[in-house]
Design an enzyme around this catalytic site. Structure first.
Site, PDB file in Angstrom:
ATOM      1  N   ARG A  39      -3.757   6.666   0.518  1.00 55.92           N
ATOM      2  CA  ARG A  39      -4.336   7.864   1.132  1.00 55.92           C
ATOM      3  C   ARG A  39      -3.424   8.613   2.086  1.00 55.92           C
ATOM      4  NH1 ARG A  39      -9.435   4.454   2.756  1.00 55.92           N
ATOM      5  NH2 ARG A  39      -7.660   3.068   2.936  1.00 55.92           N
ATOM      6  N   ASP A  95      -6.621  -3.436  -7.457  1.00 55.32           N
ATOM      7  CA  ASP A  95      -7.152  -4.005  -6.220  1.00 55.32           C
ATOM      8  C   ASP A  95      -7.402  -5.486  -6.427  1.00 55.32           C
ATOM      9  OD1 ASP A  95      -8.216  -2.859  -3.478  1.00 55.32           O
ATOM     10  OD2 ASP A  95      -9.461  -4.557  -4.048  1.00 55.32           O
ATOM     11  N   ARG A 142       0.823  -1.216   0.000  1.00 52.55           N
ATOM     12  CA  ARG A 142       0.000   0.000   0.000  1.00 52.55           C
ATOM     13  C   ARG A 142       0.854   1.262   0.000  1.00 52.55           C
ATOM     14  NH1 ARG A 142      -5.590  -0.321   1.669  1.00 52.55           N
ATOM     15  NH2 ARG A 142      -6.346  -2.247   0.756  1.00 52.55           N
ATOM     16  N   TYR A 185     -14.428 -12.076   0.594  1.00 55.14           N
ATOM     17  CA  TYR A 185     -15.156 -10.841   0.246  1.00 55.14           C
ATOM     18  C   TYR A 185     -16.404 -11.150  -0.568  1.00 55.14           C
ATOM     19  CZ  TYR A 185     -11.294  -8.151   2.111  1.00 55.14           C
ATOM     20  OH  TYR A 185     -10.366  -7.620   2.958  1.00 55.14           O
ATOM     21  N   ARG A 222      -7.409  11.350  -6.190  1.00 51.67           N
ATOM     22  CA  ARG A 222      -8.583  10.532  -5.857  1.00 51.67           C
ATOM     23  C   ARG A 222      -9.844  11.393  -5.901  1.00 51.67           C
ATOM     24  NH1 ARG A 222     -12.437   7.897  -4.109  1.00 51.67           N
ATOM     25  NH2 ARG A 222     -12.438   6.351  -2.456  1.00 51.67           N
TER      26      ARG A 222
HETATM   27  O1  CP3 Z   1       0.083   0.445  -3.300  1.00 52.21           O
HETATM   28  C1  CP3 Z   1      -0.378  -0.714  -3.378  1.00 52.21           C
HETATM   29  O2  CP3 Z   1      -0.159  -1.585  -2.502  1.00 52.21           O
HETATM   30  C2  CP3 Z   1      -1.126  -1.130  -4.638  1.00 52.21           C
HETATM   31  C3  CP3 Z   1      -2.531  -1.099  -4.628  1.00 52.21           C
HETATM   32  C4  CP3 Z   1      -3.373  -2.013  -3.741  1.00 52.21           C
HETATM   33  C5  CP3 Z   1      -4.623  -1.587  -3.231  1.00 52.21           C
HETATM   34  N1  CP3 Z   1      -5.225  -2.646  -2.634  1.00 52.21           N
HETATM   35  C6  CP3 Z   1      -5.181  -0.232  -3.389  1.00 52.21           C
HETATM   36  C7  CP3 Z   1      -6.299   0.185  -2.540  1.00 52.21           C
HETATM   37  C8  CP3 Z   1      -3.201  -3.339  -3.359  1.00 52.21           C
HETATM   38  C9  CP3 Z   1      -2.023  -4.263  -3.597  1.00 52.21           C
HETATM   39  C10 CP3 Z   1      -4.386  -3.737  -2.671  1.00 52.21           C
HETATM   40  C11 CP3 Z   1      -4.614  -5.098  -2.147  1.00 52.21           C
HETATM   41  C12 CP3 Z   1      -5.829  -5.377  -1.377  1.00 52.21           C
HETATM   42  N2  CP3 Z   1      -7.090  -4.875  -1.585  1.00 52.21           N
HETATM   43  C13 CP3 Z   1      -5.898  -6.330  -0.345  1.00 52.21           C
HETATM   44  C14 CP3 Z   1      -4.766  -7.198   0.143  1.00 52.21           C
HETATM   45  C15 CP3 Z   1      -3.864  -6.485   1.073  1.00 52.21           C
HETATM   46  C16 CP3 Z   1      -4.468  -6.163   2.406  1.00 52.21           C
HETATM   47  O3  CP3 Z   1      -4.599  -4.944   2.678  1.00 52.21           O
HETATM   48  O4  CP3 Z   1      -4.774  -7.073   3.174  1.00 52.21           O
HETATM   49  C17 CP3 Z   1      -7.236  -6.342   0.132  1.00 52.21           C
HETATM   50  C18 CP3 Z   1      -7.784  -7.193   1.245  1.00 52.21           C
HETATM   51  C19 CP3 Z   1      -7.980  -5.426  -0.664  1.00 52.21           C
HETATM   52  C20 CP3 Z   1      -9.445  -5.141  -0.597  1.00 52.21           C
HETATM   53  C21 CP3 Z   1      -9.723  -3.735  -0.265  1.00 52.21           C
HETATM   54  N3  CP3 Z   1      -9.457  -2.666  -1.075  1.00 52.21           N
HETATM   55  C22 CP3 Z   1     -10.317  -3.253   0.921  1.00 52.21           C
HETATM   56  C23 CP3 Z   1     -10.774  -4.101   2.088  1.00 52.21           C
HETATM   57  C24 CP3 Z   1     -10.393  -1.860   0.788  1.00 52.21           C
HETATM   58  C25 CP3 Z   1     -11.040  -0.906   1.766  1.00 52.21           C
HETATM   59  C26 CP3 Z   1     -10.219  -0.706   2.965  1.00 52.21           C
HETATM   60  C27 CP3 Z   1      -9.345   0.485   2.802  1.00 52.21           C
HETATM   61  O5  CP3 Z   1      -8.156   0.397   3.088  1.00 52.21           O
HETATM   62  O6  CP3 Z   1      -9.910   1.512   2.377  1.00 52.21           O
HETATM   63  C28 CP3 Z   1      -9.807  -1.507  -0.454  1.00 52.21           C
HETATM   64  C29 CP3 Z   1      -9.645  -0.131  -1.005  1.00 52.21           C
HETATM   65  C30 CP3 Z   1      -8.285   0.262  -1.478  1.00 52.21           C
HETATM   66  N4  CP3 Z   1      -7.434  -0.519  -2.228  1.00 52.21           N
HETATM   67  C31 CP3 Z   1      -7.669   1.541  -1.304  1.00 52.21           C
HETATM   68  C32 CP3 Z   1      -6.438   1.501  -1.975  1.00 52.21           C
HETATM   69  C33 CP3 Z   1      -5.446   2.619  -2.123  1.00 52.21           C
HETATM   70  C34 CP3 Z   1      -8.310   2.738  -0.613  1.00 52.21           C
HETATM   71  C35 CP3 Z   1      -9.307   3.302  -1.545  1.00 52.21           C
HETATM   72  C36 CP3 Z   1      -9.516   4.771  -1.434  1.00 52.21           C
HETATM   73  O7  CP3 Z   1      -8.733   5.565  -2.010  1.00 52.21           O
HETATM   74  O8  CP3 Z   1     -10.538   5.148  -0.830  1.00 52.21           O
END
Ligand code: CP3
Length: 354
Positions: free
Chosen positions: A37, A83, A33, A161, A46
Site C-alpha cells: 500500500r 499471503d 512487504r 490467526y 487494489r
Molecule cells: O511484498 C510482499 O512481502 C509479499 C506479499 C505478502 C503479504 N503478506 C501481502 C499483504 C507477504 C509475504 C505477507 C506475509 C504475511 N501476511 C505475514 C507475515 C509477515 C508479517 O507481516 O509479519 C502476516 C502475519 C500476514 C497476515 C496478514 N495479511 C495481516 C495481519 C494483514 C493485515 C494487516 C495489514 O498489513 O493490512 C494482511 C494483509 C496484507 N497482506 C496486505 C498485503 C499487501 C495488505 C492488504 C491490503 O491491500 O489491504
C-alpha cells in the site's frame, strides 16, 4: 532499470549466492512487504481488484503488483504476492479481509472446530499460475538476475490467526490451548505443517528459487513452547523440502526470537536467518558465523528517512557486509512510507562497496 547483478566469481544471482554463503562486492537486497500500500500503483490496482483476496487469487493482478517494486528499485529478489493466510483459507476456514481491520476468521478453539477442515489444493492453483507468469514476466522485463522467492507462514504463526480469529495482542486463546491441551493443539499444528509442505513443494515445482518461512509471532513463546511449536514444525518443513529439493534455500524469519535465535539457527535446518530490528548488530555478527543473515533495518527508520536512515543503513552495512549477508528490513514496509525513501535506501545499498 534492473539493479540486480550476478556474483562475478560464481555467475549466480547475487541473492542466491549470498544464501549459499557466498560474498561479492555488492550486497543483495529486497524488502519484506515490498509490494503493497505504500506504492500508489498498488493502491490503484487494489481499488480495481476489489478485495485483497481477489488480488491474491488473480494471477494477472498478483504478477503485476509483484513487479511494481522491481521496476522502481531493482531489488535482487521478488517475493510472490500472496499471503500466509491462504493456507487456512484452502483448508476451508472462512476468511475475510475487512477494510482497515485486517484478517478475520471464525476462530477455531478445539479439535471439534478443525476436524472437518480439509485441504483443497485447487483453491491455490492461481498462486502457482502467478509463479509461472512471474517467471516469464521477470525475464521479459529484463530482470535477468532477480530471483523469485516463494513463502508460507510457519505453523505456529498461522495457528495464532486460526485460533484467535485474526490479529491479537495477547495470544491468550492460542497459548491457553497449547498449555492446556498440547495433544490436540499438536494435531492442529501437524495439519498446518503437512499442508504447508505440500503448498511449498508446489511453489517450488512452479518455479520459485528460494523460500521464506514467516514466523511473525515466534517471539511470544517461552523456551520449551518455542521448541515444540516453532523449532520442531519448522524442522519438519525444511527436512521435507530438502528431501526432494536440497538446492532450494530456505530463509527462516522467527521475528522476536531474541536469545532463541541461536537455537533456531542451529536446530531448524534453515539455510539463512531473517533478523528483526531488535537483534543487536554484535549478536547478528555472531549469528552470521552459524548461517547467512538477512535484515534488519527498522521499518520506522525507513519511514522517517533523512540522515537517520542513511546512518543506520550504513551502520548495518559496515557491520554485516564482511560475512554472507542480504540487506532487508526487520519487518514489513509500513504503508505510510514515502516511496522516495525506498529509492534512497536502495541506492545506499547498491552503491555500498565492500
Ligand atoms: O511484498 C510482499 O512481502 C509479499 C506479499 C505478502 C503479504 N503478506 C501481502 C499483504 C507477504 C509475504 C505477507 C506475509 C504475511 N501476511 C505475514 C507475515 C509477515 C508479517 O507481516 O509479519 C502476516 C502475519 C500476514 C497476515 C496478514 N495479511 C495481516 C495481519 C494483514 C493485515 C494487516 C495489514 O498489513 O493490512 C494482511 C494483509 C496484507 N497482506 C496486505 C498485503 C499487501 C495488505 C492488504 C491490503 O491491500 O489491504
Amino acid at each position: 532499470m534492473t539493479g540486480a547483478v550476478k556474483n562475478i566469481k560464481t555467475g549466480k544471482k547475487l541473492f542466491l549466492s549470498a544464501l549459499q554463503g557466498g560474498r561479492s562486492n555488492r550486497i543483495p537486497f529486497w524488502f519484506m512487504r515490498q509490494a503493497g500500500r505504500y506504492l500508489p500503483e498498488y493502491r490503484e490496482l487494489r481499488a480495481r481488484a476489489g478485495g485483497f483476496l481477489d488480488m491474491v487469487y488473480n494471477p494477472d493482478f498478483a504478477t503485476e503488483v509483484t513487479m511494481q517494486p522491481l521496476r522502481r528499485y531493482g531489488m535482487d529478489a521478488a517475493i510472490l504476492f500472496s499471503d500466509i493466510l491462504v493456507i487456512p483459507h484452502a483448508l476451508g476456514q472462512k476468511l475475510e479481509f475487512l477494510h482497515g481491520e485486517g484478517p478475520k476468521f471464525e476462530p477455531i478453539r478445539c479439535e471439534e472446530d478443525f476436524k472437518n477442515l480439509e485441504y483443497t489444493e485447487a483453491i491455490l492453483a492461481p498462486v502457482y499460475e502467478t509463479i509461472k507468469s512471474l517467471k516469464s514476466q521477470i525475464q521479459k522485463e529484463g530482470f535477468y538476475d532477480t530471483a523469485l522467492i516463494g513463502f508460507a507462514g510457519a505453523p505456529w504463526t498461522v495457528a495464532t490467526y486460526m485460533v484467535e480469529g485474526g490479529s491479537s495482542r495477547t495470544f491468550e486463546n492460542v497459548k491457553k490451548w497449547a498449555y492446556c491441551n498440547p495433544e490436540t493443539f499438536e494435531r492442529l499444528i501437524e495439519l498446518i505443517t503437512q499442508t504447508t509442505i505440500r503448498y511449498l513443494l508446489s511453489q517450488i515445482k512452479a518455479g520459485v528459487e528460494a523460500i521464506q518461512i514467516f514466523d511473525s509471532w515466534a517471539g511470544v513463546l517461552d523456551e520449551s513452547e518455542y521448541n515444540r511449536w516453532v523449532i520442531i514444525p519448522t524442522k519438519k518443513i525444511t527436512q521435507a523440502l530438502a528431501q526432494s529439493h536440497p538446492d532450494i534455500p530456505v530463509i527462516g524469519f522467527p521475528k522476536g526470537s531474541g536469545f532463541l535465535y541461536e537455537v533456531y539457527a542451529k536446530k531448524t535446518g534453515v539455510t539463512a536467518l531473517g533478523l528483526d530490528s531488535q537483534v543487536p548488530l554484535e549478536k547478528a555478527d555472531f549469528l552470521q558465523d552459524i548461517l547467512p543473515v538477512q535484515g534488519n533495518l527498522d521499518p520506522v527508520c525507513l519511514l522517517t528517512g533523512g540522515m537517520s536512515l542513511k546512518n543506520t543503513a550504513e551502520k548495518i552495512l559496515e557491520k554485516l557486509s564482511a560475512k554472507p549477508f542480504i540487506f532487508n528490513l526487520g519487518h514489513g514496509v509500513i504503508k505510510e512510507t514515502p516511496p522516495e525513501h525506498m529509492a534512497v535506501l536502495s541506492e545506499i545499498i547498491k552503491n555500498w562497496r565492500i
